[in-house]
Design an enzyme around this catalytic site. Sequence first.
Site, short mmCIF file in Angstrom:
data_model
loop_
_atom_site.label_atom_id
_atom_site.label_comp_id
_atom_site.label_asym_id
_atom_site.label_seq_id
_atom_site.Cartn_x
_atom_site.Cartn_y
_atom_site.Cartn_z
NE ARG A 113 -2.33 -12.65 -29.17
CZ ARG A 113 -3.42 -12.16 -29.77
NH1 ARG A 113 -3.39 -11.93 -31.09
NH2 ARG A 113 -4.50 -11.91 -29.09
CE LYS A 135 17.66 -12.56 -18.08
NZ LYS A 135 18.63 -12.82 -16.98
CD GLU A 177 27.64 -8.42 -17.23
OE1 GLU A 177 27.66 -9.65 -17.01
OE2 GLU A 177 26.81 -7.66 -16.69
CE LYS A 213 23.66 -14.62 -21.93
NZ LYS A 213 23.55 -13.17 -22.10
CD GLU A 223 17.89 -15.87 -15.40
OE1 GLU A 223 19.00 -15.32 -15.39
OE2 GLU A 223 16.84 -15.23 -15.26
NE ARG A 227 19.87 -16.57 -20.21
CZ ARG A 227 19.14 -16.17 -21.24
NH1 ARG A 227 18.30 -17.01 -21.81
NH2 ARG A 227 19.23 -14.95 -21.69
CG ASN A 231 21.42 -13.83 -12.57
OD1 ASN A 231 21.44 -12.96 -13.43
ND2 ASN A 231 20.39 -14.65 -12.42
CG HIS A 234 24.14 -9.73 -12.37
ND1 HIS A 234 25.35 -10.27 -12.75
CD2 HIS A 234 23.72 -8.99 -13.42
CE1 HIS A 234 25.63 -9.88 -13.99
NE2 HIS A 234 24.66 -9.11 -14.41
CG HIS A 238 20.62 -6.22 -10.41
ND1 HIS A 238 19.72 -7.15 -10.90
CD2 HIS A 238 21.36 -5.83 -11.47
CE1 HIS A 238 19.93 -7.30 -12.20
NE2 HIS A 238 20.93 -6.53 -12.56
CG HIS A 248 24.60 -3.68 -15.38
ND1 HIS A 248 23.71 -4.17 -14.46
CD2 HIS A 248 25.07 -4.77 -16.06
CE1 HIS A 248 23.64 -5.49 -14.56
NE2 HIS A 248 24.44 -5.87 -15.52
#
Length: 333
Positions: A113, A135, A177, A213, A223, A227, A231, A234, A238, A248
């Site tokens: 956990r 993330k 980025e 960031k 997010e 946040r 994206n 993206h 994606h 990417h």
Amino acid sequence: MNIGVSLGKNSYDIILERGVLQKAEELLELGRKTLIVTDSGVPKEYAEHICKACKDYSLVCIEQGEESKNFDNLKMLCEVMLKEQFTRKDCVVAVGGGVVGDLAGFAASCYMRGIDFYNIPTTLLSQVDSSVGGKTAIDLCGVKNIVGAFYQPKAVLVDPDVLATLSEEQFACGAAEIIKMAATFDAELFDFIEKNSIKSQLEEIIARALKIKARVVEEDERESNLRKVLNFGHTLGHGIESVTGLLHGQCVALGMIPMTDILVRKRLLSVLKKENLPTKCHADTDKVIEAVIHDKKAEDNIIVTIQVEKIGSYKLVPMNIEQLKDAYKEVLI
């Protein structure tokens, strides 16, 4: 330079310094069982530096590439920790790019956990983006990052010296980025990048991108709001990535272009070309849009996109399938 990410009990430091990889023993708590995860594309000496700093370590090298972010590798990392009798007091260290960080971080979040996780990113893209913010994820059935968790690292070591071994393509992916963050949050940084190549002002630009960031993550750790702006590029990116062999960052670059107005697009195209990023592709429109809809979990075939009509700012714009297809034509050969 230390850049703090203030998240209450989940707070941590990003330590940005040339040669900081050599100081891991001083900066990280490695006097316990440590699982070090790297990949076949990372120079071996980077992980070896961490091995030497550890009291008791297990080293796992996965195959380079997005395909390694899968359940089999997640299971394998957890099995290694179980076999070596890791406890909640032990830790995982990622030494590599975004794939390694996502997979190792997710394994750390799952095992017992949650055990301590350190991230040592070795690509420009992971240094300025994926290593910060917690993330972690793996892919499933061709869908990127669909299974994962928000799990903050205990520390991030960013060493610009390791970027010397990157290919031009990989370096450019990180540049995409950085450009994304400047376009949406920092007009002065965008101006600076227009006047200087990223490589020529590397440390300053990495630091400024990391501060953006960190601020965004502090304001929206999971997010739910701000946040999502990260994206930018993206949504279509994606989709393009799912049906092409492009990297990417290259896909993010392509995905940003249609989400800008005419004046911004002119400046953006100039910067992308200067940083060796693509501005056109030939992926089939229907396949790209199908991947976009699946990836972004559209509601009633509507996806909220991030768009830039003025550098340093953003707006949220809902788009339907036909609008997305029209937008994609801006980069279609």
